[in-house]
Scaffold this motif. Structure first.
Motif, PDB file in Angstrom:
ATOM      1  N   THR A 135       0.823  -1.210   0.000  1.00 16.76           N
ATOM      2  CA  THR A 135       0.000   0.000   0.000  1.00 16.76           C
ATOM      3  C   THR A 135       0.857   1.260   0.000  1.00 16.76           C
ATOM      4  O   THR A 135       0.379   2.330  -0.382  1.00 16.76           O
ATOM      5  N   SER A 136       2.115   1.137   0.439  1.00 18.30           N
ATOM      6  CA  SER A 136       3.017   2.301   0.484  1.00 18.30           C
ATOM      7  C   SER A 136       4.404   1.895   0.010  1.00 18.30           C
ATOM      8  O   SER A 136       5.007   0.972   0.560  1.00 18.30           O
ATOM      9  N   TYR A 157      -3.254  -1.766  -4.758  1.00 19.17           N
ATOM     10  CA  TYR A 157      -3.504  -1.336  -3.384  1.00 19.17           C
ATOM     11  C   TYR A 157      -2.702  -0.091  -3.001  1.00 19.17           C
ATOM     12  O   TYR A 157      -2.846   0.415  -1.887  1.00 19.17           O
ATOM     13  N   ASN A 159      -1.440   3.293  -2.008  1.00 19.22           N
ATOM     14  CA  ASN A 159      -1.923   4.597  -1.565  1.00 19.22           C
ATOM     15  C   ASN A 159      -0.831   5.654  -1.668  1.00 19.22           C
ATOM     16  O   ASN A 159      -1.117   6.827  -1.849  1.00 19.22           O
ATOM     17  N   ARG A 181      -6.553   3.979  -5.745  1.00 16.55           N
ATOM     18  CA  ARG A 181      -6.425   4.250  -4.307  1.00 16.55           C
ATOM     19  C   ARG A 181      -5.326   5.273  -3.990  1.00 16.55           C
ATOM     20  O   ARG A 181      -5.142   5.630  -2.832  1.00 16.55           O
ATOM     21  N   LYS A 183      -3.078   8.271  -3.072  1.00 23.41           N
ATOM     22  CA  LYS A 183      -3.316   9.533  -2.362  1.00 23.41           C
ATOM     23  C   LYS A 183      -2.069  10.417  -2.349  1.00 23.41           C
ATOM     24  O   LYS A 183      -2.177  11.639  -2.273  1.00 23.41           O
TER      25      LYS A 183
END
Length: 226
Positions: A135-136, A157, A159, A181, A183
């Motif tokens: 995710t990161s 996934y 972000n 997703r 950001k």
């Protein structure tokens, strides 16, 4: 009566047997997962030059107690007594080498931070197979070269994607716009050119693309007509 008791005992034995098999399968799966994560960190340590000795002093694989890798520098586990790696944070440790492919053995990994080191070379073209559930991803402030892999767009996934302050060249794959997703996104201070991706669900300001003189579109200057 004896016949009924015999049948009941047989059913009970069958239940115990099935329960035992399920326990064994789960135990084997857990053991494999733990072993996989240990091998993941062994591979990372072996593939990187630890110029300041941080990993050498902290990552001691001679300890076989349950969850021992969770005490390693930069390692966060799902549970402190369970060797399933959640995050790897190795920022600013003076590490040298290429992107550590051994990360793929940390099958439950959701965060990878290798920022502010001296890593170089291209990123693997099949990076989506290595960090599937990430995710990161923070690879900023290194010396990575080559093109940004198109298959990063398969890491659905994500972000956070930080690739700034490297030496990436070529275009930013337009497929990255499919990361619904996302950001946080930065590719500032590279050698990139061409149009910036169209992120359908969000937008990023010019600071995300700063100091790539060949980039255009989005919050930057208009792209010249083809």
């Amino acid at each position: 009566m004896a016949f009924l008791m015999h049948k009941l005992l047989r059913k009970q034995d069958a239940g115990i047997f099935i329960g035992g098999v399920l326990w064994l399968l789960l135990s084997c799966g857990f053991s494999f997962g733990v072993e996989s994560d240990i091998n993941c960190l062994k591979s990372i340590k072996a593939s990187l030059q630890d110029t300041l000795g941080y990993l050498n002093s902290s990552w001691d694989f001679s300890n076989n107690t349950e969850g021992f890798i969770c005490n390693f520098l930069g390692i966060e586990c799902w549970h402190p007594h369970e060797s399933k790696v959640l995050n790897i944070k190795l920022s600013d440790l003076g590490l040298k080498g290429s992107f550590p492919r051994g990360v793929e053995n940390c099958t439950s990994l959701t965060g990878l931070d290798l920022s502010s080191n001296q890593l170089n070379g291209p990123l693997p073209t099949d990076i989506d197979k290595i960090i599937t559930f990430i995710t990161s991803l923070d690879l900023s402030s290194n010396s990575f070269t080559g093109q940004i892999p198109m298959k990063l767009s398969n890491c659905s996934y994500l972000n956070v994607l930080k690739l700034d302050n490297n030496k990436f060249s070529g275009i930013i794959p337009p497929e990255l716009g499919q990361l619904t997703r996302i950001k946080t996104f930065s590719v500032a201070n590279n050698q990139l050119s061409g149009p910036v991706p169209d992120f359908n669900n969000t937008s990023f300001g010019p600071e995300s693309y700063a100091n790539n003189t060949g980039l255009c579109g989005g919050p930057l200057k208009h792209c010249p007509p083809v």
